[in-house]
Design an enzyme around this catalytic site. Structure first.
Site, PDB file in Angstrom:
ATOM      1  N   CYS A 123       1.168 -17.334  -5.874  1.00  0.00           N
ATOM      2  CA  CYS A 123       2.496 -16.703  -5.853  1.00  0.00           C
ATOM      3  C   CYS A 123       2.781 -16.106  -4.474  1.00  0.00           C
ATOM      4  O   CYS A 123       3.851 -16.310  -3.906  1.00  0.00           O
ATOM      5  CB  CYS A 123       2.560 -15.636  -6.942  1.00  0.00           C
ATOM      6  SG  CYS A 123       4.172 -14.863  -7.103  1.00  0.00           S
ATOM      7  N   CYS A 124       1.795 -15.372  -3.914  1.00  0.00           N
ATOM      8  CA  CYS A 124       1.991 -14.806  -2.577  1.00  0.00           C
ATOM      9  C   CYS A 124       2.178 -15.914  -1.545  1.00  0.00           C
ATOM     10  O   CYS A 124       2.942 -15.753  -0.594  1.00  0.00           O
ATOM     11  CB  CYS A 124       0.794 -13.944  -2.181  1.00  0.00           C
ATOM     12  SG  CYS A 124       0.797 -12.282  -2.876  1.00  0.00           S
ATOM     13  N   CYS A 205       5.666  -5.954  -4.171  1.00  0.00           N
ATOM     14  CA  CYS A 205       6.490  -6.509  -5.238  1.00  0.00           C
ATOM     15  C   CYS A 205       6.344  -5.678  -6.515  1.00  0.00           C
ATOM     16  O   CYS A 205       5.256  -5.159  -6.812  1.00  0.00           O
ATOM     17  CB  CYS A 205       6.069  -7.938  -5.538  1.00  0.00           C
ATOM     18  SG  CYS A 205       6.383  -9.091  -4.199  1.00  0.00           S
ATOM     19  N   CYS A 208       3.477  -6.314  -9.068  1.00  0.00           N
ATOM     20  CA  CYS A 208       2.113  -6.157  -8.546  1.00  0.00           C
ATOM     21  C   CYS A 208       1.878  -4.786  -7.924  1.00  0.00           C
ATOM     22  O   CYS A 208       0.922  -4.594  -7.168  1.00  0.00           O
ATOM     23  CB  CYS A 208       1.822  -7.246  -7.523  1.00  0.00           C
ATOM     24  SG  CYS A 208       1.952  -8.906  -8.197  1.00  0.00           S
ATOM     25  N   CYS A 231      -1.778  -9.689   0.866  1.00  0.00           N
ATOM     26  CA  CYS A 231      -0.837 -10.646   0.305  1.00  0.00           C
ATOM     27  C   CYS A 231      -0.991 -12.041   0.890  1.00  0.00           C
ATOM     28  O   CYS A 231      -0.272 -12.953   0.519  1.00  0.00           O
ATOM     29  CB  CYS A 231       0.581 -10.149   0.487  1.00  0.00           C
ATOM     30  SG  CYS A 231       0.990  -9.777   2.173  1.00  0.00           S
TER      31      CYS A 231
END
Ligand code: SF4
Length: 245
Positions: A123-124, A205, A208, A231
């Site tokens: 995702c990062c 985010c 997270c 990240c």
């Protein structure tokens, strides 16, 4: 900052020379050299507009308000961060604000927005690493607000590094402690990120990031419960770390 005599060196060699040359410079002098010297127009500030970001943003603006400032909107940020970014950019008079988002191609890898629940590294990568790499194309260097006191991989942080693409990476606040940041923000009467008053000493985010209890590490609320601490847009051993640290 004169790079010409260093041209024969690879970027890591340049970073080592510059690191030694500018080790004793304070943050403002280092930024002045970077932003007004030979690197003028070739260096961008990358800012999360997070809990401590306003100090470096103010420092950079006080040297050159036209410095390109890259803000990664992962489309997973707190609404408070989006509001804060707009407010601070206006208050500091930043004239080259670049808001960068993942492309439709990037987001095809996270169609339902739940990838962070299964694979934070992936995702990062698609929401941060890939958009940042595009945003930094054409720059010879970038500035970050990372500091050694933040721990983890940052303990041995140098003021100069290189990334995988061979760009210089400048960390002018590497040797600042929390008291330095607080003092700078107080001295210049800078507005805090609104979530700092709700026990968020480090802000990324929304899915997270969680509040931090008294006595916990300030970054304990980032990817809580995971070994991941970065990240994926940072450098270790001369390479960009991709995915989970
Ligand atoms: Fe995704 Fe979380 Fe990384 Fe943001 S911090 S890009 S939501 S995994």
């Amino acid at each position: 900052m004169t790079l010409a005599p260093l041209a024969a060196l690879d970027p890591a060699g340049q970073a080592a020379i510059l690191g030694a040359q500018y080790a004793r410079l304070g943050a403002e002098d280092m930024l002045r050299e970077a932003l007004l010297g030979d690197l003028k127009g070739r260096v961008a500030l990358v800012s999360s507009f997070g809990a401590e970001s306003v100090a470096l943003l103010h420092l950079v603006a006080s040297v050159d308000r036209g410095t390109p400032v890259v803000f990664l909107d992962t489309e997973m940020l707190f609404p408070e961060t989006l509001d804060y970014q707009a407010r601070i950019a206006q208050a500091l008079g930043l004239t080259d604000m670049r808001i960068v988002r993942p492309s439709p191609d990037d987001l095809a890898g996270d169609a339902d927005g739940t990838l962070h629940q299964r694979d934070t590294g992936a995702c990062c990568h698609l929401r941060k690493v890939a958009p940042l790499e595009r945003a930094l194309t054409g720059f010879d260097g970038w500035i970050t607000g990372r500091k050694r006191y933040q721990g983890g991989q940052r303990i041995a942080l140098s003021k100069f590094e290189t990334d995988e693409a061979g760009r210089l990476k400048l960390n002018p606040l590497a040797d600042w402690g929390p008291a330095d940041v607080r003092a700078y923000i107080r001295r210049h009467d800078l507005p805090p990120h609104p979530l700092t008053a709700q026990d968020y000493p480090s802000i990324g985010c929304a899915p997270c990031t969680s509040p931090v209890a008294p006595g916990e590490d300030p970054r304990a609320g980032r990817w809580r419960g995971e070994a991941k601490t970065e990240c994926g847009i940072h450098v270790a051993d001369g390479k960009i770390i991709r995915g989970a640290a």
